[in-house]
Design a protein around this motif. Structure first.
Motif, short mmCIF file in Angstrom:
data_model
loop_
_atom_site.label_atom_id
_atom_site.label_comp_id
_atom_site.label_asym_id
_atom_site.label_seq_id
_atom_site.Cartn_x
_atom_site.Cartn_y
_atom_site.Cartn_z
N GLY A 29 0.81 -1.21 0.00
CA GLY A 29 0.00 0.00 0.00
C GLY A 29 0.85 1.25 0.00
O GLY A 29 2.02 1.23 -0.34
N GLY A 30 0.24 2.36 0.39
CA GLY A 30 0.95 3.63 0.38
C GLY A 30 0.00 4.79 0.51
O GLY A 30 -0.92 4.78 1.33
N VAL A 31 0.20 5.81 -0.31
CA VAL A 31 -0.56 7.06 -0.23
C VAL A 31 -1.99 6.83 -0.70
O VAL A 31 -2.22 6.29 -1.79
N ALA A 32 -2.95 7.25 0.10
CA ALA A 32 -4.36 7.00 -0.20
C ALA A 32 -4.79 7.65 -1.50
O ALA A 32 -5.48 7.04 -2.32
N THR A 33 -4.38 8.88 -1.71
CA THR A 33 -4.81 9.59 -2.92
C THR A 33 -4.21 8.97 -4.18
O THR A 33 -4.88 8.87 -5.20
N ALA A 34 -2.96 8.53 -4.10
CA ALA A 34 -2.35 7.86 -5.25
C ALA A 34 -3.10 6.57 -5.57
O ALA A 34 -3.37 6.25 -6.74
N GLY A 35 -3.47 5.83 -4.53
CA GLY A 35 -4.24 4.61 -4.74
C GLY A 35 -5.60 4.90 -5.36
O GLY A 35 -6.07 4.14 -6.23
N GLU A 36 -6.23 5.97 -4.94
CA GLU A 36 -7.53 6.34 -5.51
C GLU A 36 -7.42 6.64 -7.00
O GLU A 36 -8.25 6.19 -7.81
N SER B 274 -3.96 -2.73 1.40
CA SER B 274 -4.27 -1.31 1.53
C SER B 274 -4.48 -0.67 0.16
O SER B 274 -5.30 -1.12 -0.61
N ALA B 275 -3.73 0.42 -0.15
CA ALA B 275 -3.93 1.11 -1.42
C ALA B 275 -3.70 0.20 -2.61
O ALA B 275 -4.33 0.35 -3.66
N ILE C 68 -7.96 -3.43 4.46
CA ILE C 68 -8.76 -2.27 4.07
C ILE C 68 -8.86 -1.34 5.27
O ILE C 68 -9.43 -1.69 6.31
N GLY C 69 -8.32 -0.16 5.12
CA GLY C 69 -8.34 0.79 6.23
C GLY C 69 -7.45 1.98 5.94
O GLY C 69 -6.64 1.98 5.01
N THR C 70 -7.60 3.02 6.75
CA THR C 70 -6.85 4.27 6.58
C THR C 70 -6.27 4.68 7.92
O THR C 70 -6.93 4.52 8.97
N GLY D 44 -8.83 -3.25 8.82
CA GLY D 44 -7.43 -2.87 8.75
C GLY D 44 -6.50 -4.06 8.78
O GLY D 44 -5.29 -3.90 8.60
N MET D 45 -7.06 -5.24 9.00
CA MET D 45 -6.25 -6.45 9.06
C MET D 45 -6.19 -7.12 7.69
O MET D 45 -7.11 -7.01 6.89
N GLN D 46 -5.12 -7.83 7.45
CA GLN D 46 -4.95 -8.54 6.19
C GLN D 46 -5.44 -9.97 6.32
O GLN D 46 -5.53 -10.52 7.43
N PHE D 47 -5.77 -10.56 5.18
CA PHE D 47 -6.26 -11.93 5.15
C PHE D 47 -5.29 -12.80 4.35
O PHE D 47 -4.58 -12.31 3.46
N ALA D 48 -5.27 -14.09 4.66
CA ALA D 48 -4.54 -15.04 3.83
C ALA D 48 -5.28 -15.22 2.52
O ALA D 48 -6.48 -14.97 2.42
#
Length: 386
Positions: free
Chosen positions: A169-176, A199-200, A222-224, A300-304
Motif C-alpha cells: 500500500g501507500g498514499v491513499a490519494t495515489a491509490g484512488e 491497503s492502497a 482495508i483501512g486508513t 485494517g487487518m490482512q487476510f490469507a
C-alpha cells in the motif's frame, strides 16, 4: 688518530663529461644503494655520533643523492590513471548494457504510447506494481501506471493486461487515482497477487476483472491511518522550547510540538473516516459487493489468500501463469490452455526512460558528485590533469 669505525671512502671511477654516473669500484648499484641509504638510516637510531660524523662524507659522495632518492614515495598517478580507466570502462559498459536492454524491451513490449510497439500477434501485457504506492513516476504511481495502460490501450495486439502486484500500500490519494485508471481501462485486467497485496494496492486491484492470490498471499488490510506525533514531553526533558507562530489555532496541531486537543482529535478522526469511506466504496464497486459487506471486512487487518477467496476479496487461488491464461481468456485470445502451449505472447510493459533515467539519477546524486570532484582533485594533484 684514526677512527676504526669510520666508513671507508668509496672509490669513484673516472667518467667522461656528460656521461651517466657509475657506481664505485667493487660495488654494484644495489649494494651501493644499501650502503648509502640503509646503513645511515640504521645508524641514525643506534649511533647518533657516527651519523653526525659521517653525514658530511656521505653527502659529498657524487652518488649519494641519486641513490638516496630511490626510496622516495612513489607517485600514485599510475594507479589513479588505471582506476579512472576502469571506472570509464565500467560506466560505458553499464550504459551499453542498459541501452541494449532498452532496445530489447521496446521490441518485446509495447513501448511508449508515441512509439509503434513491435508485437507478434495476440498478446497479454504485464505491468509490475511493486513497492510503495506513491507519486514517484514508476508503475506504482498514477502517472506511471497511466502511461503503461495507455501503451496497452494503443496496441491492438494486446488483448488484456495482468497486474503483477507485490505492494503493502501507500498514499491513499495515489491509490484512488490508480484505481480509477484501472476501472476506466477498456481491456480486461487480471491481478496476480504476489506475497502482499494490501491497503492502497488492494484498492487498485479491486477494480480488476479477476484477482488471483497464492494461498499465503497477505491481501486486504482495508483501512486508513493517520499519525500525529507528540514530542512535547521529550522536548521538555531536553529543555527545548518551541514557539509556533500560526495563522490559525490548529495550524500547528500536526507538528508534534504539543498534544492534540479533544476537538482536533475528533476532527482528524472524521477526516480519516471520510478518506476510508472512499476506499470502502471503491472496493465495493470493484468487487460487486455491498458497502456493508466491505465495511465488515475493513478492519485494517490482512487476510490469507485462501480466506480472501472465501470472503469475496479475491476470486481464485492461482499462480502467475494462471493469471496470464485468464487474461488471454477474457481477452478472447483463441488458444487451448489444456494443450500446454497457449498461442499468445506475453509482453512486459515498461517505461522507455526508466533504466537510463535511474542510472543518471544515481550519477547525479550528491554522493556521486562529491566522489567525482574528489577524484578530479586528486588527479590534478598527481599531475595527471592540468
Amino acid at each position: 688518530m684514526t677512527d676504526q669505525n669510520k666508513a671507508p671512502d668509496a672509490v669513484v671511477p673516472p667518467q667522461a663529461p656528460g656521461a651517466a654516473p657509475q657506481p664505485p669500484y667493487g660495488q654494484s648499484a644495489q649494494s651501493q644503494q644499501q650502503s648509502y641509504v640503509q646503513q645511515p638510516q640504521q645508524q641514525a637510531y643506534s649511533q647518533p655520533y657516527a651519523q653526525q660524523q659521517y653525514a658530511p662524507q656521505y653527502a659529498s659522495q657524487p652518488y649519494a643523492t641519486p641513490y638516496a632518492a630511490a626510496p622516495a614515495k612513489k607517485s600514485k598517478a599510475p594507479w589513479i590513471v588505471g582506476g579512472v580507466f576502469l571506472f570509464v570502462i565500467v560506466f560505458m559498459f553499464t550504459i551499453g548494457a542498459l541501452s541494449c536492454s532498452h532496445v530489447y524491451s521496446n521490441v518485446m513490449s509495447a513501448g511508449q504510447a508515441d512509439t509503434a510497439a513491435v508485437t507478434m500477434g495476440d498478446s497479454v501485457g504485464v505491468i509490475d506494481i511493486a513497492g510503495t504506492i506513491q507519486y514517484d513516476g514508476t508503475a506504482s504511481s498514477p502517472e506511471g501506471l497511466r502511461e503503461l495502460l495507455q501503451q496497452a490501450e494503443d496496441n491492438p495486439d494486446i488483448k488484456a493486461v495482468v497486474l503483477r502486484v507485490d505492494s503493502g500500500g501507500g498514499v491513499a490519494t495515489a491509490g484512488e487515482e490508480m484505481a480509477a485508471y484501472v476501472r476506466d481501462f477498456s481491456k480486461p485486467v487480471v491481478v496476480s497477487s504476489a506475497s502482499i497485496n494490501c491497503s492502497a494496492a488492494y484498492e487498485i486491484s479491486s477494480q480488476a476483472d479477476y484477482i488471483f492470490v497464492n494461498e499465503t498471499t497477505a491481501i486486504g488490510a482495508i483501512g486508513t491511518i493517520m499519525q500525529v506525533s507528540d514530542l512535547s514531553g521529550l522536548m521538555d526533558m531536553l529543555g527545548i522550547s518551541v514557539d509556533n507562530i500560526a495563522s490559525a489555532q490548529s495550524k500547528d496541531s500536526s507538528y508534534g510540538t504539543r498534544p492534540l486537543t479533544d476537538e482536533e482529535r475528533a476532527y482528524y478522526q472524521e477526516l480519516v473516516d471520510t478518506i476510508n469511506a472512499t476506499f470502502v466504496r471503491n472496493v465495493a464497486d470493484g468487487r460487486g459487493m455491498t458497502v456493508e459487506d466491505v465495511s465488515a471486512l475493513a478492519t485494517g487487518m490482512q487476510f490469507a489468500g485462501t480466506t480472501a477467496v472465501e470472503n469475496g476479496l479475491a476470486d481464485e487461488v492461482g499462480i502467475y501463469d494462471d493469471a496470464l491464461d485468464k487474461a488471454a481468456e477474457l481477452g478472447d485470445i483463441d488458444y487451448d490452455a489444456y494443450e500446454g502451449a497457449p498461442s499468445y505472447d506475453v509482453v512486459r510493459l515498461t517505461s522507455s526512460s526508466a533504466d537510463l533515467g535511474a542510472l543518471m539519477d544515481l550519477f547525479g546524486s550528491s554522493e556521486s558528485s562529491q566522489a567525482v570532484e574528489e577524484l578530479l582533485s586528486l588527479l590534478k594533484q598527481e599531475g595527471v590533469l592540468s
